[in-house]
Design an enzyme around this catalytic site. Sequence first.
Site, mmCIF file in Angstrom:
data_model
loop_
_atom_site.group_PDB
_atom_site.id
_atom_site.type_symbol
_atom_site.label_atom_id
_atom_site.label_comp_id
_atom_site.label_asym_id
_atom_site.label_seq_id
_atom_site.Cartn_x
_atom_site.Cartn_y
_atom_site.Cartn_z
ATOM 1 C CG ASP A 65 -2.150 0.834 1.024
ATOM 2 O OD1 ASP A 65 -2.381 1.304 -0.109
ATOM 3 O OD2 ASP A 65 -2.885 1.046 2.001
ATOM 4 N N GLY A 66 0.308 2.312 -0.595
ATOM 5 C CA GLY A 66 0.962 3.616 -0.541
ATOM 6 C C GLY A 66 1.602 4.063 -1.844
ATOM 7 N N GLY A 103 0.124 5.244 -4.677
ATOM 8 C CA GLY A 103 -0.483 6.495 -5.146
ATOM 9 C C GLY A 103 0.002 7.678 -4.319
ATOM 10 C CB SER A 136 -8.469 -6.236 -4.064
ATOM 11 O OG SER A 136 -9.049 -4.963 -4.236
ATOM 12 C CD GLU A 140 -12.967 -6.350 -2.563
ATOM 13 O OE1 GLU A 140 -11.743 -6.592 -2.735
ATOM 14 O OE2 GLU A 140 -13.799 -7.233 -2.263
ATOM 15 C CG ASN A 141 -7.628 -2.697 -5.925
ATOM 16 O OD1 ASN A 141 -6.631 -3.397 -5.775
ATOM 17 N ND2 ASN A 141 -8.026 -1.848 -4.991
ATOM 18 N NE ARG A 188 -7.641 1.525 -5.919
ATOM 19 C CZ ARG A 188 -6.502 1.738 -5.283
ATOM 20 N NH1 ARG A 188 -5.481 2.263 -5.926
ATOM 21 N NH2 ARG A 188 -6.361 1.424 -4.025
ATOM 22 N NE ARG A 243 -8.543 -0.511 5.077
ATOM 23 C CZ ARG A 243 -8.374 0.787 5.339
ATOM 24 N NH1 ARG A 243 -8.530 1.239 6.565
ATOM 25 N NH2 ARG A 243 -8.055 1.630 4.386
ATOM 26 C CG LEU A 244 -5.602 -8.597 7.765
ATOM 27 C CD1 LEU A 244 -5.918 -10.003 8.243
ATOM 28 C CD2 LEU A 244 -4.105 -8.480 7.456
ATOM 29 C CB SER A 245 -7.682 -4.651 2.390
ATOM 30 O OG SER A 245 -7.538 -3.458 3.109
HETATM 31 C C1 FPP Z 1 -2.196 -0.132 -3.286
HETATM 32 O O1 FPP Z 1 -1.587 1.151 -3.359
HETATM 33 C C2 FPP Z 1 -1.590 -0.970 -4.308
HETATM 34 C C3 FPP Z 1 -2.212 -1.402 -5.430
HETATM 35 C C4 FPP Z 1 -3.642 -1.173 -5.691
HETATM 36 C C5 FPP Z 1 -1.479 -2.136 -6.511
HETATM 37 C C6 FPP Z 1 -0.011 -2.345 -6.334
HETATM 38 C C7 FPP Z 1 0.572 -2.820 -7.609
HETATM 39 C C8 FPP Z 1 1.861 -2.670 -7.938
HETATM 40 C C9 FPP Z 1 2.867 -2.079 -7.023
HETATM 41 C C10 FPP Z 1 2.346 -3.194 -9.275
HETATM 42 C C11 FPP Z 1 2.865 -4.539 -9.009
HETATM 43 C C12 FPP Z 1 3.274 -5.282 -10.183
HETATM 44 C C13 FPP Z 1 3.250 -6.646 -10.214
HETATM 45 C C14 FPP Z 1 3.874 -7.360 -11.345
HETATM 46 C C15 FPP Z 1 2.648 -7.461 -9.147
HETATM 47 P P1 FPP Z 1 -2.440 2.471 -3.611
HETATM 48 O O2 FPP Z 1 -2.117 3.044 -4.914
HETATM 49 O O3 FPP Z 1 -3.862 2.187 -3.296
HETATM 50 O O4 FPP Z 1 -1.828 3.431 -2.541
HETATM 51 P P2 FPP Z 1 -2.483 4.714 -1.873
HETATM 52 O O5 FPP Z 1 -3.030 4.200 -0.554
HETATM 53 O O6 FPP Z 1 -1.339 5.610 -1.710
HETATM 54 O O7 FPP Z 1 -3.547 5.269 -2.771
#
Ligand code: FPP
Length: 217
Positions: free
Chosen positions: A11-12, A14, A56, A58-59, A62, A172-174
């Site tokens: 996570d993190g 974005g 996920s 749920e994603n 987005r 959380r585990l989401s």
């Molecule tokens: C949550 O961070 C992360 C994701 C929704 C996806 C993460 C995917 C990658 C890092 C690419 C991985 C590539 C492979 C090949 C597995 P967020 O963007 O929701 O973070 P935020 O809480 O800052 O918005």
Amino acid sequence: MKLKHVAFIMDGNGRWATAHGMPRAEGYKHGLEALIRVAKRMDARGLEAVSVYAFSTENNARPEDEKDAIFKQIKKFNRTYFGNLRVIYMGDIDALDEDVIDSIEDVERRTKKNNGAVLNIALNYGAQADIVHAAKLAYDKGSFDEATFEDALSTSGLPKLDMIVRTGGELRLSNFMLYEAAYAELMFMDKLWPDMTEEDADAVIAEFERRVRKFGK
Ligand code: FPP
């Protein structure tokens, strides 16, 4: 006890991009680089499996451009990864676009005989759906013992999950690996995923080794 199987909620990404004055999409590019750094280090340290939550179910809600940015990194990784990890995917892969499915088959085939750690990527995955699916399979078999059930989960064949690590400060585990989490250690880090280094991977191992595991005994 030695850490064999660790799972990451990455996570993190974005927030990392925003903090660096970049569009959120850039965060996933740096997130992929962090994933390769961490998984490689875990392999070098002798772990057997690293599971990661890439997308996920749920994603799916987005914005399209953000989903495109995530899948772009996933396809890039699948087409260009030639290291020693054995890459496998879990989740509702059949529901994804043809080009994503093709790239998954490609990397799974190419890395099948590797002798490094398993990199298990959860994509279009939800733990509750996985549990319901396993329950259906157990029902069809007419067998309800834990062994049959565990065999029917997406994680069947992997070592027992030892630890779940979530970066990005949320607690959380989401809907990630809920059945497998039963006795897993939990670790939460404030660090944003793209900032994860080899030293952070070492710190995760050290933290696990400090934990006293009793499994209810
Ligand atoms: C949550 O961070 C992360 C994701 C929704 C996806 C993460 C995917 C990658 C890092 C690419 C991985 C590539 C492979 C090949 C597995 P967020 O963007 O929701 O973070 P935020 O809480 O800052 O918005």
